[in-house]
Design a protein around this motif. Structure first.
Motif, PDB file in Angstrom:
ATOM      1  N   SER A 116      38.794  53.984  69.693  1.00 35.59           N
ATOM      2  CA  SER A 116      38.872  53.663  71.119  1.00 35.59           C
ATOM      3  C   SER A 116      39.156  54.940  71.898  1.00 35.59           C
ATOM      4  O   SER A 116      39.744  55.888  71.363  1.00 35.59           O
ATOM      5  N   SER A 117      38.753  54.959  73.157  1.00 33.44           N
ATOM      6  CA  SER A 117      38.949  56.156  73.983  1.00 33.44           C
ATOM      7  C   SER A 117      40.369  56.261  74.526  1.00 33.44           C
ATOM      8  O   SER A 117      40.755  57.289  75.074  1.00 33.44           O
ATOM      9  N   GLU A 138      35.951  47.922  75.513  1.00 29.91           N
ATOM     10  CA  GLU A 138      35.602  48.601  74.271  1.00 29.91           C
ATOM     11  C   GLU A 138      35.790  47.622  73.109  1.00 29.91           C
ATOM     12  O   GLU A 138      36.824  46.954  73.027  1.00 29.91           O
ATOM     13  N   LYS A 139      34.790  47.548  72.231  1.00 31.20           N
ATOM     14  CA  LYS A 139      34.828  46.603  71.123  1.00 31.20           C
ATOM     15  C   LYS A 139      34.910  47.358  69.795  1.00 31.20           C
ATOM     16  O   LYS A 139      34.064  48.207  69.510  1.00 31.20           O
ATOM     17  N   LEU A 140      35.958  47.047  69.020  1.00 32.99           N
ATOM     18  CA  LEU A 140      36.195  47.734  67.755  1.00 32.99           C
ATOM     19  C   LEU A 140      35.826  46.827  66.583  1.00 32.99           C
ATOM     20  O   LEU A 140      35.904  45.603  66.676  1.00 32.99           O
ATOM     21  N   GLN A 189      46.475  46.029  75.277  1.00 37.95           N
ATOM     22  CA  GLN A 189      45.027  46.249  75.184  1.00 37.95           C
ATOM     23  C   GLN A 189      44.258  45.545  76.303  1.00 37.95           C
ATOM     24  O   GLN A 189      43.059  45.768  76.476  1.00 37.95           O
ATOM     25  N   ILE A 201      40.520  46.553  75.328  1.00 35.47           N
ATOM     26  CA  ILE A 201      40.052  46.838  73.973  1.00 35.47           C
ATOM     27  C   ILE A 201      40.123  45.527  73.208  1.00 35.47           C
ATOM     28  O   ILE A 201      41.191  44.893  73.157  1.00 35.47           O
TER      29      ILE A 201
END
Length: 328
Positions: free
Chosen positions: A262-263, A248-250, A176, A185
């Protein structure tokens, strides 16, 4: 010359450790594998090493391990149903009078949110039960039935070098934290979560020194190469790679519900996993790692640092700067 047995000897980390031990010139190594050893012996002709094919049956192992001082296990736990092979290895070690045993750990301090490591957790309990009275029939009181340590290096710094190899045997795969594509990520609000980063070379060197350590091995054997927060490692990546990362933050609640927004997904193509298994577990692996990191599973202690105070560990920035220099 001390005799050491390495189980699961064809594995990536196992081969790194084998080369470090061979380099000392002080040990005779028995390399255990399920594979036909004829080809292995010709392709991996190390001095003072012997390849041995085994089915990991108790009686055969008990005979093989006669005269062995230390057993290092690299058996892949998710490929060992019921931990049968590793339990046989432990029991055979006791039968053969082996002094020291290192189970197949080589990673995290705990296993929260990491179900694929359930086998490692079971072996911890198995060894604790074996030694609960710390008394062997042939030994003085308080001597372990089988002395053991959990070698825990945290995350290998080498994985941040994907797609480039930074060691001879470690198979790089995307995580990630993708330095190559300048992206990451992370879990929301996890920038301050701490991760221990240790190079595979440092791990191998520490193991080579540990087998020569005269004192009793610590049960928890943390190896702290460097400790850097998620925010710091992203900033380091941006510095080294010369540009900003797309981060990207989940949300934790989504991940716990099995939802991954996430992409892209890092595909952990580990040699022990089939392509179908890799694809199937991608979302679960990412979720588990993000939640686990936030829970501190990749932050390890420093027992071996304290026992080997003269050893100089490689810092993440030093290592990664050298590897990524002039890379596209």
């Amino acid at each position: 010359m001390v005799k050491i047995a390495i189980a699961g000897a064809t594995g990536n980390v196992a081969q790194e450790v084998t080369e470090a031990l061979v380099a000392t010139g002080k040990h005779k190594l028995l390399l255990l594998t399920r594979t036909d050893t004829a080809e292995l012996s010709s392709n991996n002709a190390f001095p003072n090493t012997t390849w041995i094919t085994t089915d990991y049956g108790l009686d055969g192992l008990s005979e093989t391990l006669q005269g062995v001082d230390t057993v290092l296990s690299f058996i892949v736990t998710h490929s060992d149903p019921g931990n049968t092979a590793q339990k046989n290895l432990i029991n055979a070690s006791v039968r053969a009078g082996v002094k020291r045993f290192a189970p197949s750990e080589w990673a995290t301090s705990s296993f929260e949110h990491l179900p694929w490591y359930a086998g490692k957790a079971e072996i911890r309990e198995y060894l604790a039960e074996l030694n609960k009275d710390k008394k062997a029939s042939h030994s003085v009181l308080h001597t372990p039935v089988l002395e053991y340590t959990f070698f825990q290096p945290g995350q290998f710094t080498d994985y941040l070098c994907y797609p480039y190899k930074s060691s001879k045997h470690i198979h790089p795969f995307p995580t990630q934290m993708d330095f190559h594509a300048r992206r990451a990520i992370i879990l929301e609000d996890s920038e301050d979560a701490r991760i221990t980063w240790t190079t595979t070379k440092d791990l191998a060197n520490v193991v080579a020194k540990a087998v020569e350590h005269e004192g009793e091995w610590p049960v928890v054997g943390g190896i702290k190469g460097d400790e850097v927060t998620i925010g710091e490692i992203i900033a380091l990546g941006e510095k080294i790679r010369g540009g900003p990362f797309i981060v990207e933050k989940l949300k934790a609640e989504d991940l716990k519900a099995g939802i991954v927004k996430s992409s892209w997904l890092p595909v952990v193509d580990h040699p022990s996993l089939s392509p179908a298994a890799v694809e199937a577990m991608a979302k679960g692996f990412l979720s588990g790692m993000l939640l686990g990191i936030s829970a501190g599973v990749l932050k390890v202690s420093n027992e071996w640092n304290r026992l080997l105070p003269d050893y100089e560990f490689t810092r993440a920035e030093e290592f990664l700067t050298e590897v990524w220099e002039s890379k596209p």
